[in-house]
Design a protein around this motif. Structure first.
Motif, short mmCIF file in Angstrom:
data_model
loop_
_atom_site.label_atom_id
_atom_site.label_comp_id
_atom_site.label_asym_id
_atom_site.label_seq_id
_atom_site.Cartn_x
_atom_site.Cartn_y
_atom_site.Cartn_z
N LYS A 1 0.82 -1.21 0.00
CA LYS A 1 0.00 0.00 0.00
C LYS A 1 0.86 1.27 0.00
O LYS A 1 0.40 2.34 -0.41
CB LYS A 1 -0.92 0.01 1.22
CG LYS A 1 -2.02 -1.05 1.16
CD LYS A 1 -2.92 -0.96 2.37
CE LYS A 1 -4.03 -2.02 2.31
NZ LYS A 1 -4.92 -1.95 3.51
N ASN A 2 2.10 1.15 0.47
CA ASN A 2 3.00 2.31 0.49
C ASN A 2 3.45 2.72 -0.90
O ASN A 2 4.10 3.75 -1.06
CB ASN A 2 4.22 2.02 1.36
CG ASN A 2 3.89 1.99 2.84
OD1 ASN A 2 3.03 2.74 3.31
ND2 ASN A 2 4.57 1.14 3.60
N SER A 3 3.10 1.93 -1.91
CA SER A 3 3.46 2.29 -3.28
C SER A 3 2.81 3.60 -3.71
O SER A 3 3.27 4.26 -4.65
CB SER A 3 3.08 1.18 -4.26
OG SER A 3 1.69 0.91 -4.19
N ILE A 4 1.76 3.99 -2.97
CA ILE A 4 1.10 5.27 -3.28
C ILE A 4 2.06 6.44 -3.05
O ILE A 4 1.90 7.51 -3.63
CB ILE A 4 -0.18 5.43 -2.42
CG1 ILE A 4 -1.05 6.56 -2.99
CG2 ILE A 4 0.16 5.70 -0.95
CD1 ILE A 4 -2.41 6.67 -2.33
N SER A 5 3.10 6.21 -2.21
CA SER A 5 4.07 7.28 -1.95
C SER A 5 4.86 7.64 -3.20
O SER A 5 5.41 8.73 -3.29
CB SER A 5 5.03 6.85 -0.83
OG SER A 5 4.35 6.68 0.39
N LEU A 6 4.92 6.72 -4.16
CA LEU A 6 5.60 7.02 -5.42
C LEU A 6 4.93 8.18 -6.14
O LEU A 6 5.56 8.91 -6.90
CB LEU A 6 5.62 5.78 -6.31
CG LEU A 6 6.46 4.60 -5.82
CD1 LEU A 6 6.24 3.39 -6.72
CD2 LEU A 6 7.93 4.98 -5.78
N VAL A 7 3.62 8.33 -5.88
CA VAL A 7 2.88 9.43 -6.50
C VAL A 7 3.44 10.77 -6.03
O VAL A 7 3.60 11.71 -6.82
CB VAL A 7 1.38 9.34 -6.16
CG1 VAL A 7 0.62 10.54 -6.71
CG2 VAL A 7 0.79 8.04 -6.71
N ALA A 8 3.74 10.86 -4.73
CA ALA A 8 4.28 12.11 -4.19
C ALA A 8 5.60 12.47 -4.84
O ALA A 8 5.84 13.63 -5.22
CB ALA A 8 4.46 11.98 -2.67
N GLY A 9 6.46 11.45 -5.02
CA GLY A 9 7.74 11.70 -5.66
C GLY A 9 7.57 12.14 -7.10
O GLY A 9 8.21 13.09 -7.56
N THR A 10 6.70 11.47 -7.82
CA THR A 10 6.47 11.78 -9.23
C THR A 10 5.90 13.19 -9.40
O THR A 10 6.36 13.97 -10.24
CB THR A 10 5.51 10.75 -9.85
OG1 THR A 10 6.04 9.44 -9.68
CG2 THR A 10 5.30 11.03 -11.33
N VAL A 11 4.89 13.50 -8.58
CA VAL A 11 4.27 14.83 -8.66
C VAL A 11 5.26 15.91 -8.24
O VAL A 11 5.32 16.99 -8.85
CB VAL A 11 2.99 14.89 -7.80
CG1 VAL A 11 2.43 16.31 -7.78
CG2 VAL A 11 1.95 13.91 -8.34
N GLY A 12 6.04 15.63 -7.19
CA GLY A 12 7.02 16.60 -6.72
C GLY A 12 8.02 16.94 -7.80
O GLY A 12 8.35 18.12 -8.02
#
Length: 370
Positions: free
Chosen positions: A195-206
């Motif tokens: 479920k922590n794979s959602i954190s990749l979104v933060a990196g990508t958007v950042g």
């Protein structure tokens, strides 16, 4: 007592001693230094005494006693630095024990936001930003730890928003170390829980945000151009990315280290200071090499054993507290790119805090949400 606790955490985790020295002058810097060491000493004696961090005490004894054998600089400087280290290591253990993940995370987040404020409101021609931590690489570490401590959030939207801010701040450091370790931290988090794979979104958007509005920031042109090349269609600027890498600096000290592997060549010798022995103009930028170069093989092995132990012990907690393994990975790797260990109070405090956490059994740890 809580006021003293939060004040000390601000001094340590927001690097206010060094920041005040740089921004406000030696008078205020010296005052904050006295408050820090006096405060941790006072806090230790007013609270229930936890077990002393023996591993870090033995490490300090090994380093200062052996490196002192060949030291030829001012004795006052040597004694002062040694005393400050032991006061901090012993005194901060009570503070670290009383600091939970939420409190640590809040201070780390504030520290990360200081980098963003630095970039937006106080830009400089240098184009790399460190906020309260002055050094961009040190600021990158704070951003990584702040990111790691968001993993306990239950609300995925709050988590993503906070992580987005932290990643954006981290990119403002233009630290190669930050970019590399951000990937590793995310991999560890995903291994712990998919479920922590959602954190990749933060990196990508950042990354997308910074690339889109880069003209609003006065970022270092050379470094940012190399950063852009990683995500664009043009050829990756490998020469720029690898230029001035830490491996080049380490290589300059190889002969010095190999010639004196048992006792080293003395305290502060590999820090690149003109007042001490140095065949090179810059410090070694590697704590492990600094340890063996200045204090010999015993200190070197102790350092490796301590931090590998922190990492492997943290693996017991990876399901419930993946942030421990992430922070352990950050600490182990940061020591590869920095030689200011024995007076880096953020890193020392984080190390003691993690040391106390991973010694416990996973089921005994207090949940942040209770």
């Amino acid at each position: 007592m809580k006021i003293l606790k939060y004040f000390l955490l601000a001094l340590i985790l927001l690097n206010l001693v060094s920041f005040s020295l740089s921004a406000l002058g030696s008078g205020i810097g010296s005052l904050f230094s006295v408050l820090l060491f006096g405060g941790v000493f006072f806090y230790y004696f007013l609270n229930k005494k936890p077990k002393l961090p023996i591993a870090f005490i033995v490490l300090g004894l090994s380093y200062f006693l052996i490196s002192g054998i060949n030291y030829t600089g001012p004795l006052r400087e040597f004694y002062t630095d040694a005393i400050k280290y032991f006061i901090f290591i012993i005194g901060a253990v009570s503070l670290a024990k009383e600091t939970n993940e939420k409190e640590f995370g809040i201070y780390a987040f504030i520290g990360a936001m200081s980098v963003l404020v630095n970039a937006v409101a106080f830009s400089t021609p240098y184009g790399r930003y460190g906020g309260f931590y002055i050094n961009p690489n040190a600021a990158g570490v704070v951003c990584l730890i702040a990111f790691s401590l968001t993993l306990y959030f239950k609300s995925k939207y709050l988590k993503l928003f906070i992580q987005l801010l932290i990643v954006t701040a981290g990119i403002m450091t233009l630290s190669r170390y930050f970019i590399m370790l951000l990937v590793i931290v995310n991999v560890i988090a995903i291994i712990a829980n998919r479920k922590n794979s959602i954190s990749l979104v933060a990196g990508t958007v950042g990354i997308a945000v910074v690339l889109s509005v880069s003209t609003l920031f006065n970022l270092n042109t050379t470094r940012f151009s190399a950063f852009q090349s990683l995500f664009g269609s043009q050829e990756v600027e490998t020469k720029t990315i690898t230029k001035g890498s830490r491996t080049e600096t380490w290589a300059l000290y190889t002969d010095v280290i190999l010639d004196n592997p048992v006792t080293g060549i003395g305290y502060n010798a590999l820090h690149g200071r003109q007042s001490n022995f140095s065949s090179v103009g810059a410090g070694v930028h590697n704590t492990y090499l600094m340890a063996i170069g200045e204090s010999g093989i015993v200190t070197f092995l102790l350092l490796i054993i301590i931090y590998l132990s922190l990492f492997f012990r943290s693996l017991k907690h990876i399901r419930l507290n993946p942030e421990y393994t992430c922070i352990a990975a950050v600490l182990i790797t940061f020591l590869l790119v920095s030689h200011n260990y024995f007076d880096n109070y953020f890193i020392l405090f984080t190390s003691i805090w993690l040391y106390l956490k991973v010694k416990k059994q996973p089921e005994t740890l207090n949940n942040l949400n209770t």
